[in-house]
Design a protein around this motif. Structure first.
Motif, PDB file in Angstrom:
ATOM      1  N   GLU A 171       0.830  -1.195   0.000  1.00 26.21           N
ATOM      2  CA  GLU A 171       0.000   0.000   0.000  1.00 26.21           C
ATOM      3  C   GLU A 171       0.875   1.259   0.000  1.00 26.21           C
ATOM      4  N   ILE A 172       0.361   2.301  -0.614  1.00 31.11           N
ATOM      5  CA  ILE A 172       1.053   3.596  -0.585  1.00 31.11           C
ATOM      6  C   ILE A 172       0.327   4.482   0.419  1.00 31.11           C
ATOM      7  N   LEU A 173       0.961   4.677   1.557  1.00 33.85           N
ATOM      8  CA  LEU A 173       0.395   5.505   2.611  1.00 33.85           C
ATOM      9  C   LEU A 173       1.503   6.412   3.115  1.00 33.85           C
ATOM     10  N   SER A 174       1.327   7.695   2.947  1.00 31.75           N
ATOM     11  CA  SER A 174       2.383   8.622   3.360  1.00 31.75           C
ATOM     12  C   SER A 174       2.487   8.681   4.877  1.00 31.75           C
ATOM     13  N   VAL A 175       3.626   9.158   5.342  1.00 35.82           N
ATOM     14  CA  VAL A 175       3.829   9.342   6.784  1.00 35.82           C
ATOM     15  C   VAL A 175       2.774  10.290   7.345  1.00 35.82           C
ATOM     16  N   PHE A 176       2.493  11.364   6.621  1.00 33.53           N
ATOM     17  CA  PHE A 176       1.474  12.311   7.072  1.00 33.53           C
ATOM     18  C   PHE A 176       0.128  11.615   7.224  1.00 33.53           C
ATOM     19  N   GLU A 177      -0.240  10.780   6.264  1.00 29.88           N
ATOM     20  CA  GLU A 177      -1.526  10.070   6.321  1.00 29.88           C
ATOM     21  C   GLU A 177      -1.550   9.069   7.475  1.00 29.88           C
ATOM     22  N   MET A 178      -0.421   8.408   7.709  1.00 34.40           N
ATOM     23  CA  MET A 178      -0.364   7.453   8.824  1.00 34.40           C
ATOM     24  C   MET A 178      -0.575   8.162  10.158  1.00 34.40           C
ATOM     25  N   VAL A 179       0.071   9.313  10.343  1.00 36.01           N
ATOM     26  CA  VAL A 179      -0.087  10.054  11.597  1.00 36.01           C
ATOM     27  C   VAL A 179      -1.491  10.636  11.698  1.00 36.01           C
ATOM     28  N   LEU A 180      -2.050  11.028  10.556  1.00 34.27           N
ATOM     29  CA  LEU A 180      -3.412  11.563  10.542  1.00 34.27           C
ATOM     30  C   LEU A 180      -4.430  10.528  11.018  1.00 34.27           C
ATOM     31  N   LEU A 181      -4.118   9.233  10.855  1.00 35.89           N
ATOM     32  CA  LEU A 181      -5.007   8.185  11.352  1.00 35.89           C
ATOM     33  C   LEU A 181      -5.214   8.301  12.860  1.00 35.89           C
ATOM     34  N   GLY A 182      -4.241   8.896  13.544  1.00 37.29           N
ATOM     35  CA  GLY A 182      -4.398   9.103  14.981  1.00 37.29           C
ATOM     36  C   GLY A 182      -5.520  10.060  15.329  1.00 37.29           C
ATOM     37  N   ARG A 183      -5.967  10.841  14.337  1.00 35.82           N
ATOM     38  CA  ARG A 183      -7.061  11.795  14.573  1.00 35.82           C
ATOM     39  C   ARG A 183      -8.445  11.171  14.384  1.00 35.82           C
ATOM     40  N   ARG A 184      -8.505   9.926  13.937  1.00 37.56           N
ATOM     41  CA  ARG A 184      -9.798   9.302  13.629  1.00 37.56           C
ATOM     42  C   ARG A 184     -10.795   9.340  14.780  1.00 37.56           C
ATOM     43  N   PRO A 185     -10.362   9.118  16.039  1.00 38.09           N
ATOM     44  CA  PRO A 185     -11.347   9.189  17.135  1.00 38.09           C
ATOM     45  C   PRO A 185     -11.954  10.577  17.310  1.00 38.09           C
ATOM     46  N   HIS A 186     -11.300  11.610  16.750  1.00 34.32           N
ATOM     47  CA  HIS A 186     -11.756  12.988  16.947  1.00 34.32           C
ATOM     48  C   HIS A 186     -12.479  13.548  15.729  1.00 34.32           C
ATOM     49  N   ILE A 187     -12.451  12.813  14.598  1.00 32.66           N
ATOM     50  CA  ILE A 187     -13.008  13.320  13.344  1.00 32.66           C
ATOM     51  C   ILE A 187     -14.400  12.739  13.119  1.00 32.66           C
ATOM     52  N   THR A 188     -15.371  13.595  12.866  1.00 35.07           N
ATOM     53  CA  THR A 188     -16.729  13.119  12.606  1.00 35.07           C
ATOM     54  C   THR A 188     -16.947  12.795  11.132  1.00 35.07           C
ATOM     55  N   TRP A 189     -16.369  13.559  10.227  1.00 39.87           N
ATOM     56  CA  TRP A 189     -16.572  13.306   8.801  1.00 39.87           C
ATOM     57  C   TRP A 189     -15.258  13.377   8.028  1.00 39.87           C
ATOM     58  N   GLN A 190     -14.593  14.516   8.072  1.00 41.69           N
ATOM     59  CA  GLN A 190     -13.305  14.633   7.410  1.00 41.69           C
ATOM     60  C   GLN A 190     -12.387  15.524   8.239  1.00 41.69           C
ATOM     61  N   SER A 191     -11.089  15.399   7.965  1.00 42.99           N
ATOM     62  CA  SER A 191     -10.116  16.147   8.759  1.00 42.99           C
ATOM     63  C   SER A 191     -10.232  17.641   8.491  1.00 42.99           C
ATOM     64  N   SER A 192      -9.881  18.418   9.491  1.00 35.88           N
ATOM     65  CA  SER A 192      -9.935  19.873   9.406  1.00 35.88           C
ATOM     66  C   SER A 192      -8.517  20.444   9.440  1.00 35.88           C
ATOM     67  N   GLN A 193      -8.430  21.745   9.311  1.00 30.92           N
ATOM     68  CA  GLN A 193      -7.128  22.405   9.440  1.00 30.92           C
ATOM     69  C   GLN A 193      -6.546  22.180  10.829  1.00 30.92           C
ATOM     70  N   LYS A 194      -7.416  22.114  11.833  1.00 30.11           N
ATOM     71  CA  LYS A 194      -6.946  21.849  13.195  1.00 30.11           C
ATOM     72  C   LYS A 194      -6.295  20.473  13.272  1.00 30.11           C
ATOM     73  N   ASP A 195      -6.928  19.468  12.660  1.00 31.56           N
ATOM     74  CA  ASP A 195      -6.358  18.120  12.672  1.00 31.56           C
ATOM     75  C   ASP A 195      -5.009  18.095  11.969  1.00 31.56           C
ATOM     76  N   GLU A 196      -4.919  18.762  10.830  1.00 23.43           N
ATOM     77  CA  GLU A 196      -3.666  18.783  10.087  1.00 23.43           C
ATOM     78  C   GLU A 196      -2.568  19.513  10.864  1.00 23.43           C
ATOM     79  N   LYS A 197      -2.933  20.553  11.587  1.00 22.86           N
ATOM     80  CA  LYS A 197      -1.954  21.274  12.411  1.00 22.86           C
ATOM     81  C   LYS A 197      -1.440  20.373  13.525  1.00 22.86           C
ATOM     82  N   ILE A 198      -2.346  19.602  14.135  1.00 21.01           N
ATOM     83  CA  ILE A 198      -1.940  18.685  15.202  1.00 21.01           C
ATOM     84  C   ILE A 198      -0.979  17.627  14.657  1.00 21.01           C
ATOM     85  N   VAL A 199      -1.255  17.145  13.442  1.00 25.13           N
ATOM     86  CA  VAL A 199      -0.371  16.159  12.816  1.00 25.13           C
ATOM     87  C   VAL A 199       1.014  16.753  12.577  1.00 25.13           C
ATOM     88  N   TRP A 200       1.062  17.971  12.021  1.00 24.13           N
ATOM     89  CA  TRP A 200       2.361  18.611  11.782  1.00 24.13           C
ATOM     90  C   TRP A 200       3.118  18.828  13.094  1.00 24.13           C
TER      91      TRP A 200
END
Length: 257
Positions: A90-119
């Motif tokens: 599978e092709i899954l970027s490091v950013f996408e892998m870390v973004l998976l950690g936001r899944r418990p907090h995301i209701t539909w799709q990631s927000s700028q806040k989620d992306e900032k937390i990942v960075w």
């Protein structure tokens, strides 16, 4: 967040694996779980993370029973770094892998806040330059750092790491353990690490429990638990212990006959 484990018992298909485990994980402390293969280390972490359901006993998160907490809420509180990451085409970027950690907090799709937390998580682990790399093409040490970053992005208060240094070279072993230690202290987290390397445990952990055949054989401060007698009883090897900067250093000599 404190984790209080009382009388935990678990069996695989009637084969006892954990027997009456009682321990407490405290905020801002790193607890090491040591013991030979098959002693129940990984099983204990999986019970804390609700991957496995114990037959008896209680697990309390800040006095709240874990079995009364939904899986979604549990995922917001507990971050789990598994022992091995399966290979994948599978092709899954490091950013996408870390973004998976936001899944418990995301209701539909990631927000700028989620992306900032990942960075921020990537920067904390000093791996932001890997953000666009394929996670599955990274070295073992780099993958471990990414998985820790995923737990950090998850905003978990409890970190569970299952043998995070087992396949790493010396440099990456030290980096992963040092980063975990600093995260626990700087962010007031609670951490439990299943580990084989007793010297790493002595250096980076506050307390240690030594397990044998699903039971706790010894528990307490690393300097009092890591004795020649305890190690010989647990691992059936002769060892010598020297001290460097008041920390024990274990030197294996030979298997006991």
């Amino acid at each position: 967040m404190n984790v209080n484990i009382q009388g935990l018992t678990f069996s695989y298909h009637s084969t006892p694996t954990l027997n009456n485990i009682t321990i407490e994980l405290q905020k801002s402390e790193v607890l090491c779980i040591a013991g030979p293969n098959g002693s129940g280390k990984s099983t204990l972490l999986k019970c804390i993370n609700k991957i496995l359901q114990p037959q008896q006993g209680k697990i309390l998160l800040d006095d709240q029973p874990l079995n009364k907490i939904s899986r979604l809420e549990t995922a917001k509180k507990i971050g789990y770094v598994p022992q091995n990451t399966p290979n994948s085409n599978e092709i899954l970027s490091v950013f996408e892998m870390v973004l998976l950690g936001r899944r418990p907090h995301i209701t539909w799709q990631s927000s700028q806040k989620d992306e900032k937390i990942v960075w921020n998580a990537l920067k904390t682990l000093t791996i932001e330059k890997l953000a666009m790399r394929n996670f599955y093409e990274l070295s073992g040490g780099e993958q471990q750092k990414v998985l820790v970053a995923r737990s950090l992005a998850q905003e978990a208060k409890v970190l569970l790491l299952d043998e995070p240094t087992s396949n790493l070279d010396i440099k990456h072993q030290l980096e992963v353990m040092d980063l975990t230690r600093k995260l626990v202290l700087n962010k007031n987290l609670t951490a439990a690490i299943a580990i084989h390397d007793l010297n790493l445990a002595a250096r980076f952990c506050d307390k240690i429990i030594m397990m044998k055949t699903g039971k706790i054989f010894a528990a307490g401060q690393t300097t009092t638990v890591l004795t020649t007698r305890n190690i010989q009883e647990i691992y059936e090897v002769e060892v010598e212990i020297t001290y460097y900067k008041n920390m024990p250093h274990i030197i294996p000599i030979a298997p006991l006959k």
